[in-house]
Structure formats: structure tokens, C-alpha cells
Design an enzyme around this catalytic site. Structure first.
Site, PDB file in Angstrom:
ATOM      1  N   HIS A   1       1.552   4.314  -2.911  1.00  0.00           N
ATOM      2  CA  HIS A   1       1.554   5.777  -2.807  1.00  0.00           C
ATOM      3  C   HIS A   1       2.759   6.369  -3.534  1.00  0.00           C
ATOM      4  CE1 HIS A   1      -1.868   6.534  -0.288  1.00  0.00           C
ATOM      5  NE2 HIS A   1      -1.427   5.772   0.704  1.00  0.00           N
TER       6      HIS A   1
ATOM      7  N   GLU B   1      -6.096   7.059  -1.126  1.00  0.00           N
ATOM      8  CA  GLU B   1      -6.061   5.849  -0.301  1.00  0.00           C
ATOM      9  C   GLU B   1      -6.666   4.669  -1.059  1.00  0.00           C
ATOM     10  OE1 GLU B   1      -4.633   5.173   2.703  1.00  0.00           O
ATOM     11  OE2 GLU B   1      -3.749   7.123   2.258  1.00  0.00           O
TER      12      GLU B   1
ATOM     13  N   HIS C   1       0.841  -1.207   0.000  1.00  0.00           N
ATOM     14  CA  HIS C   1       0.000   0.000   0.000  1.00  0.00           C
ATOM     15  C   HIS C   1       0.874   1.254   0.000  1.00  0.00           C
ATOM     16  CE1 HIS C   1      -3.407   2.575   1.413  1.00  0.00           C
ATOM     17  NE2 HIS C   1      -2.424   3.208   2.035  1.00  0.00           N
ATOM     18  N   GLU C   2       1.889   1.262   0.857  1.00  0.00           N
ATOM     19  CA  GLU C   2       2.767   2.430   0.930  1.00  0.00           C
ATOM     20  C   GLU C   2       3.601   2.583  -0.353  1.00  0.00           C
ATOM     21  OE1 GLU C   2       2.050   4.368   3.164  1.00  0.00           O
ATOM     22  OE2 GLU C   2       0.976   2.992   4.501  1.00  0.00           O
TER      23      GLU C   2
END
Length: 296
Positions: free
Chosen positions: A149, A223, A145-146
Site C-alpha cells: 500500500h 486491496e 501487503h501493507e
């Protein structure tokens, strides 16, 4: 996600200090005849608006390390650290970005964040609590997930949006300040009056708060995109499991500095009007989006 509140706080502080100083010096206000030079003022506001945003971007990694006490893993000291570095390296290669710095920060709460001015010079960090209680597949999904980003360029896009927001906040605040100075304080001298300085500062604060709603909305949308990236990099089932685990541990206080709460994957979860000021969508919405297959 390395996002928002610390970035906004740094940006706002830079902008406010510059604005107050320049207002006191009479720079970027009116032309020699006492009227507002709109073109010149807009250029002036854009220079300082985008300048403040980009300074915040370039400081973001340093401030994130300092704000959370994150320890960058230079040389892995144990099997868990080696696994974490290897996992991030694998995910970064899959996402076609440069190897980020990998860090662990002291917090019992499960959380993680990413930051950095460049997709090939970023930082990803995870809390001690998450490493201790989450399964390897769940931690991998959170790291994905990071990485999402970073790969999506969220911080650069945020900076551009913040630059536009800054520009128009400064611009309209000065128009309001000039109006108040001339109409309410009856300043016809063409120079800077006390009413202009006070009204401009007050207007910038109010308009800045309203404008932050745009940035918060952007953050919430990113997100979902980062969740989609995690589903592709680490599997939708693993990302759903990680979010379910986060939801199960919502009672644990988020032991990050107040200005850093919005940086983490475990962000604010309120609905309704308060949700407009939240950087993260509710976990329930994120889980539902992944279960509906909205990750391709």
C-alpha cells in the site's frame, strides 16, 4: 491498509465545518447581482475540497496511532519485536521505500494497517492477536501487503480522488442550495437565505454519501494491488495462507474502533448492494485472484 473510514471521517468533518461556517458568512456563494458565479464557486470549492483532503492526509498517521492505541517500537524489547522490525526493514528495502515506523496495537483480532502522507515517512502496524496466532511467514506476507500500500502510493492517490470528490460535492450542493433558496423559498434579494444554508448542508451530506461509493470502489481495487505486491515481496503461497487464516478467524470480533475497521487487512466482507460500501473485497475473491496468478 491505512485507508478509508478514518480518513473519510476526518475529511468529511473538516469539509462540513468549513462549509457551514463559510455558508453562514456568505463566502463562495453568489456574485453581487444575485446570480451564481460558477467559475468563482468552482475555484472556491476546489480550494476547500482539496484542502480538506490534504489536511486529512497529513493527520492520518497521528490519528491512526491515537485511534488504535498503537505502540511504536522505538527499541525492540524482545525477539519477536526485533524480528518484526527486521522483517519490515527487509520488505521496505525490497519495495524501495524508506523505513516505516513499526507498531503493535492491542487487539485480539488478527489485523494490520499502514498509513502516512509519504512513502518514505509511513507507519505499519500489526495487532497483538495476529502476532500471537499467525505463523512468521503469514505475518511477513501481511506486512508485505501493507508495505505494498505504501509503495503503491495509495494514500496520496486516495487524497487526490477525495479532493476531486469534495470539490464537486461542494459545488453541486451550492447550486442545489441556491436553486432551493430562490425557487422554493422565493428569495430574490440576492443575499444568503435560510433555505440556501439548510439545502446546501443537506445536499452535501447526501452527495457526500453517494460520492463515497467512488472512494470505496477505489479502496477495493487497491486491496488487489496490495495483495499482488505481497505476493511478489513475500511469496504468493504465503499471502494465500495469510488470507486463508484470516478467513478461518472471521468469527473473532474486530476489536478496532469503529472508524478504524476499514484500515485493516481484515476488512469488511459483504457482497451484493452492501458491498458497494465496503472498503475491502471478500477474502474469497482475493484468494481466487492470487491462485489464478493475478499478482504479477
Amino acid at each position: 491498509m491505512m485507508r478509508i473510514v478514518l480518513f473519510l471521517a476526518t475529511n468529511f468533518a473538516i469539509l462540513l465545518v468549513a462549509s457551514v461556517t463559510l455558508s453562514l458568512l456568505g463566502i463562495g456563494t453568489t456574485d453581487g447581482a444575485g446570480g451564481i458565479n460558477l467559475t468563482g464557486m468552482l475555484i472556491f470549492c476546489a480550494l476547500f475540497g482539496f484542502g480538506g483532503a490534504f489536511v486529512s492526509l497529513f493527520l492520518s498517521k497521528w490519528m491512526a496511532k491515537r485511534g488504535t492505541g498503537a505502540r511504536v517500537i522505538e527499541t525492540p524489547q524482545n525477539r519477536q519485536e526485533q524480528w518484526l522490525v527486521d522483517t519490515v526493514a527487509q520488505l521496505a528495502k525490497q519495495a524501495n521505500i524508506g523505513m516505516p515506523e513499526v507498531a503493535i496495537f492491542p487487539s485480539r483480532a488478527p489485523n494490520a494497517f499502514a498509513t502516512g502522507w509519504n512513502r518514505n515517512a509511513s507507519l505499519v502496524a500489526v495487532s497483538e492477536g495476529m502476532l500471537q496466532r499467525f505463523s512468521p511467514n503469514e505475518v511477513k506476507a501481511v506486512m508485505a501487503h501493507e508495505i505494498g500500500h505504501v509503495a503503491n502510493g495509495d494514500m496520496v492517490t486516495l487524497t487526490l480522488i477525495q479532493g476531486v470528490v469534495n470539490t464537486f460535492v461542494m459545488f453541486f450542493a451550492r447550486i442545489i442550495g441556491s436553486f432551493v433558496d430562490r425557487v422554493i423559498f422565493k428569495n430574490e434579494s440576492g443575499g444568503i437565505g435560510f433555505g440556501y444554508i439548510i439545502a446546501t448542508i443537506f445536499a452535501e451530506i447526501i452527495l457526500g454519501i453517494l460520492a463515497s461509493l467512488i472512494v470505496m470502489w477505489f479502496s477495493r481495487q487497491r486491496e488487489f494491488r496490495a495483495d499482488a505486491a505481497a505476493a511478489q515481496l513475500a511469496g504468493a503461497g504465503n499471502m494465500i495462507a495469510a488470507l486463508e487464516h484470516l478467513r478461518a478467524e472471521q468469527g473473532i470480533p474486530v476489536e478496532m474502533p469503529g472508524e478504524m475497521v476499514a484500515f485493516g487487512i481484515n476488512g469488511s466482507l459483504k457482497n451484493g448492494l452492501a458491498g458497494l460500501l465496503m472498503t475491502h473485497p471478500p477474502l474469497e475473491q482475493r484468494i481466487a485472484a492470487l491462485r489464478a496468478g493475478n499478482f504479477r
